[in-house]
Design an enzyme around this catalytic site. Structure first.
Site, short mmCIF file in Angstrom:
data_model
loop_
_atom_site.label_atom_id
_atom_site.label_comp_id
_atom_site.label_asym_id
_atom_site.label_seq_id
_atom_site.Cartn_x
_atom_site.Cartn_y
_atom_site.Cartn_z
N GLN A 189 5.35 11.93 5.82
CA GLN A 189 6.20 11.59 4.67
C GLN A 189 6.71 12.83 3.96
O GLN A 189 7.39 12.76 2.95
CB GLN A 189 5.42 10.72 3.68
CG GLN A 189 4.98 9.39 4.28
CD GLN A 189 3.96 8.66 3.44
OE1 GLN A 189 3.52 9.14 2.40
NE2 GLN A 189 3.56 7.48 3.87
N HIS B 102 1.42 10.95 1.84
CA HIS B 102 1.04 11.15 0.43
C HIS B 102 1.20 12.58 -0.07
O HIS B 102 0.25 13.24 -0.45
CB HIS B 102 -0.39 10.65 0.17
CG HIS B 102 -0.59 9.22 0.63
ND1 HIS B 102 -1.81 8.63 0.70
CD2 HIS B 102 0.31 8.30 1.05
CE1 HIS B 102 -1.66 7.39 1.15
NE2 HIS B 102 -0.39 7.18 1.36
N GLU C 31 1.00 0.51 -8.46
CA GLU C 31 0.68 0.60 -9.89
C GLU C 31 1.79 1.21 -10.72
O GLU C 31 2.52 2.09 -10.27
CB GLU C 31 -0.57 1.48 -10.08
CG GLU C 31 -1.81 0.90 -9.46
CD GLU C 31 -3.05 1.76 -9.68
OE1 GLU C 31 -2.93 2.84 -10.29
OE2 GLU C 31 -4.13 1.33 -9.24
N TYR D 264 -4.64 -1.49 5.31
CA TYR D 264 -3.46 -2.09 5.93
C TYR D 264 -3.83 -3.13 6.98
O TYR D 264 -3.09 -4.07 7.22
CB TYR D 264 -2.58 -1.00 6.55
CG TYR D 264 -1.90 -0.17 5.48
CD1 TYR D 264 -0.86 -0.71 4.72
CD2 TYR D 264 -2.31 1.12 5.22
CE1 TYR D 264 -0.24 0.02 3.73
CE2 TYR D 264 -1.70 1.86 4.22
CZ TYR D 264 -0.67 1.31 3.48
OH TYR D 264 -0.07 2.03 2.48
#
Ligand code: HEC
Length: 436
Positions: A151, A217, A310, A331
């Site tokens: 990512q 992340h 969140e 997951y």
């Protein structure tokens, strides 16, 4: 196996209630659902599952039921879709329009310069310019090297609050260790000279011993408070327990000064061996940061695992709990934690199950939609949604879905021109919301 006999194989009910409608006789909050399963409703014919199922398994069941319930509800909920020419919301009807020709390749973030041009980061490493409705072919040259790993890549961009005087532009990006395939988030600032990035200064980078080989992340976003301090975030880098480790930079929100120096009064300054830039910890993967235009409070969106995205109010020194407490599960559906609450760990202001993949957020301060003034706008990747939250006393009092299905929303941005822009991943575009 345990529930179908009464609640139906497809959860549509039988002896027990349906989980697919919007009615929860015994409480639809995760905690009451948990209690109902654990302690049962014996007087109504449902035995307790305490003993049969662990707390973590019961949590995973609650998430599973909430996912199915949400999917069943989607079909009925009217949502503004981009194929409708005019999108209707509570206060406004609006249209969406791309602000440029051409297509961006996995754009991450945008910022508007005072001269009206937009800078857009592409995750692959290019910084592009939109000028007069055109995406220029040539990217900016001379940018520090970023690595598109998992990512990671070239991520957020912002300009200095005093950009008109000092010309500083800030970028966040993924760096690789010199001798190993390990990666981490770093920040630089530089200036634009024509199509060139000049005066580069690395303002945040960590020792390679803290890097991680994992792909997910990297966090980020770069925002400034009214005093001018700079805040950004790093996700847990795929090693969840490190989010609780104060000696490490990952899984945290950070505060530095714009020149990279470290304020002496950061909240963990007195904790031996703690990482000096830490502002908060226990943050899984922050993807949005924004300061409230009036109160100067810092708000954050954070990706949960499966379930448990969140919205947090970020206050210094606080532990946001990942991975000890979470409203999500793994997951593959296996349990992750037996806890959604714990002493000394902050609750989210709001959480989403199933995950919408919350992403960029901004407070609305523009002129086009005055009724939305100071409302929080929250984008989502996977569900391709844009939400408007009205906050009163730190709590959402209105939640409105104002868009679904226009593409994965990577960033939400109110420009200095007062207009509302979205950075879409697919197709790679910056679009504007135009009131009708
Ligand atoms: C022997 C039948 C039976 C089994 C097995 C059973 N339930 Fe129930 N369940 C019920 C009944 C009856 C109710 C109460 C329905 C009512 O109030 O109308 C209920 C209520 C509930 C509620 C509260 C629903 C609401 O409207 O608030 C939840 C949540 C729930 N069950 C979850 C489960 C889960 C998860 C399992 C499997 C681990 C399970 N149940 C197994 C019979 C059963």
């Amino acid at each position: 196996m345990h529930c179908a006999i009464c609640h139906g194989k497809d959860l549509s009910g039988g002896l027990g209630s349906s989980f697919l409608d919007s009615e929860w006789k015994h409480g639809g909050e995760p905690q009451s659902m948990f209690d109902n399963i654990k302690y049962g409703l014996p007087e109504l014919g449902m035995q307790p599952f305490d003993g049969t199922l662990s707390d973590a398994q019961i949590n995973a069941l609650v998430i599973y039921i909430r996912e199915k319930n949400h999917q069943a509800g989607l079909a009925e909920r009217p949502t503004p879709r981009p194929e409708d020419e005019v999108l209707k919301t509570r206060y406004y009807n609006y249209r969406i329009e791309p602000i440029h020709s051409g297509e961006l390749d996995t754009p991450w973030s945008t910022v508007q310069l005072p001269d009206g041009r937009f800078l857009v980061t592409e995750r692959g490493g290019d910084l592009r310019i939109i000028e007069g409705g055109k995406l220029l072919d040539e990217p900016i040259s001379g940018l520090p090297q970023s690595w598109e790993h998992g990512q990671g890549g070239l991520l957020d961009i912002n300009i200095d609050p005093n950009y008109a005087d000092n010309g500083w532009i800030y970028i966040a990006y993924t760096v690789k260790a010199p001798d190993e395939d390990t990666y981490m988030t770093a920040l630089s600032r530089g200036r634009l000279k024509g199509m060139q990035w000049v005066d580069n200064e690395v303002i945040f980078h960590v020792d390679p011993k803290f890097y991680s080989p994992r792909g997910p992340h990297f966090g980020t976003r770069i925002v400034f408070d009214q005093k001018g301090d700079l805040y950004f975030a790093i996700g847990d880098r795929g090693i969840q327990d490190q989010a609780q480790d104060l000696t490490r930079p990952n899984g945290k929100v950070h505060r530095i000064r714009p020149d990279g120096s470290i304020p002496e009064d950061n909240p963990f300054a007195d904790v031996p061996d703690s990482y000096p830039t830490l502002w908060t910890y226990g943050n899984r993967n922050p993807q949005g940061l924004a300061f409230h235009p009036v109160t100067d409070e810092l708000w954050e969106t954070e990706h949960g695992p499966r379930g448990g995205d969140e919205l947090n109010l970020i206050r210094p020194g606080i532990n946001y709990g990942w991975p000890v407490i979470t409203y999500g599960m793994n997951y593959n559906g296996s349990p992750l934690s037996d806890k959604t609450h714990a002493p000394g760990m902050e609750q989210p202001v709001y959480h989403w199950t199933p995950s919408i993949a919350v992403c960029g957020l901004d407070f609305y301060t523009g002129k086009d939609f005055p009724q939305w003034e100071n409302d929080l706008l929250i984008g989502s990747l996977r569900q391709e949604e844009l939400w408007r939250f009205r906050l009163e006393d730190g709590k959402p009092t209105q939640q409105e879905l104002i868009l679904r299905g226009a593409g994965r929303i990577r960033d939400v941005y109110v420009g200095p021109d007062g207009r509302l822009y979205l950075v879409l991943n697919s197709p790679g575009q910056v679009v504007r919301l135009i009131p009708e």
